[in-house]
Design a protein around this motif. Structure first.
Motif, mmCIF file in Angstrom:
data_model
loop_
_atom_site.group_PDB
_atom_site.id
_atom_site.type_symbol
_atom_site.label_atom_id
_atom_site.label_comp_id
_atom_site.label_asym_id
_atom_site.label_seq_id
_atom_site.Cartn_x
_atom_site.Cartn_y
_atom_site.Cartn_z
ATOM 1 N N LEU A 113 -5.897 -6.412 -1.317
ATOM 2 C CA LEU A 113 -5.854 -5.513 -2.475
ATOM 3 C C LEU A 113 -5.635 -4.053 -2.081
ATOM 4 O O LEU A 113 -5.298 -3.232 -2.934
ATOM 5 N N ALA A 114 -5.779 -3.733 -0.807
ATOM 6 C CA ALA A 114 -5.503 -2.379 -0.330
ATOM 7 C C ALA A 114 -4.002 -2.124 -0.175
ATOM 8 O O ALA A 114 -3.577 -0.975 -0.047
ATOM 9 N N LEU A 115 -3.208 -3.184 -0.213
ATOM 10 C CA LEU A 115 -1.752 -3.053 -0.077
ATOM 11 C C LEU A 115 -1.139 -2.664 -1.421
ATOM 12 O O LEU A 115 -1.568 -3.161 -2.468
ATOM 13 N N PRO A 116 -0.135 -1.792 -1.421
ATOM 14 C CA PRO A 116 0.458 -1.305 -2.668
ATOM 15 C C PRO A 116 0.968 -2.425 -3.582
ATOM 16 O O PRO A 116 1.539 -3.415 -3.124
ATOM 17 N N GLU A 117 0.719 -2.225 -4.864
ATOM 18 C CA GLU A 117 1.216 -3.094 -5.928
ATOM 19 C C GLU A 117 0.771 -4.549 -5.798
ATOM 20 O O GLU A 117 1.442 -5.458 -6.293
#
Length: 129
Positions: free
Chosen positions: A12-16
């Motif tokens: 969830l820390a990764l974009p989009e």
């Protein structure tokens, strides 16, 4: 030892990236722009029969990889962590014994999986290129 909470936090820390359920069985998974890159993959009866004593007992994480070559390289490099079943023959994904995966390696594998599915513009922004 990585946990599902580690997977969730890092994915969830990764974009989009969004979290949802995957498939008819409603397993947990992560997508970027509706393209799945990592998901929970409990072993099915056929998988268990195929793997026999080598079948993991804990949580299995499936992640997309760039291609079949990348999948086989991961398996060859660390077969105690990475594996596959005939269900995934010809498909660019590898299975991971999550409890055997080092949390630092989890970051790398999730980023690579995300890159394989994210739009090129979003990847360039993320990587700072």
């Amino acid at each position: 030892m990585a946990t599902w909470d580690d997977v969730r936090e890092r994915a969830l820390a990764l974009p989009e990236t969004s979290e949802s359920t995957v498939g008819a069985e409603a397993y947990r998974g992560f997508s970027v722009r509706d393209k799945a890159f990592a998901w929970e993959r409990p072993l099915r009866t056929r998988d268990l029969a195929e793997l026999g004593d080598r079948a993991p007992r804990g949580v299995v994480l499936a992640v997309r990889v760039a291609d079949e070559g990348a999948k086989h390289a991961l398996i060859a490099d660390d077969p105690a962590v990475y594996f596959t079943t005939s269900h995934f023959d010809g498909y660019p994904a590898v299975l991971i014994r999550l409890e055997e995966l080092d949390p630092a390696e989890l970051d790398e594998i999730l980023v690579e999986a995300w890159i394989s599915r994210a739009p090129k513009r979003v990847v360039k922004e993320f990587l700072g290129d």
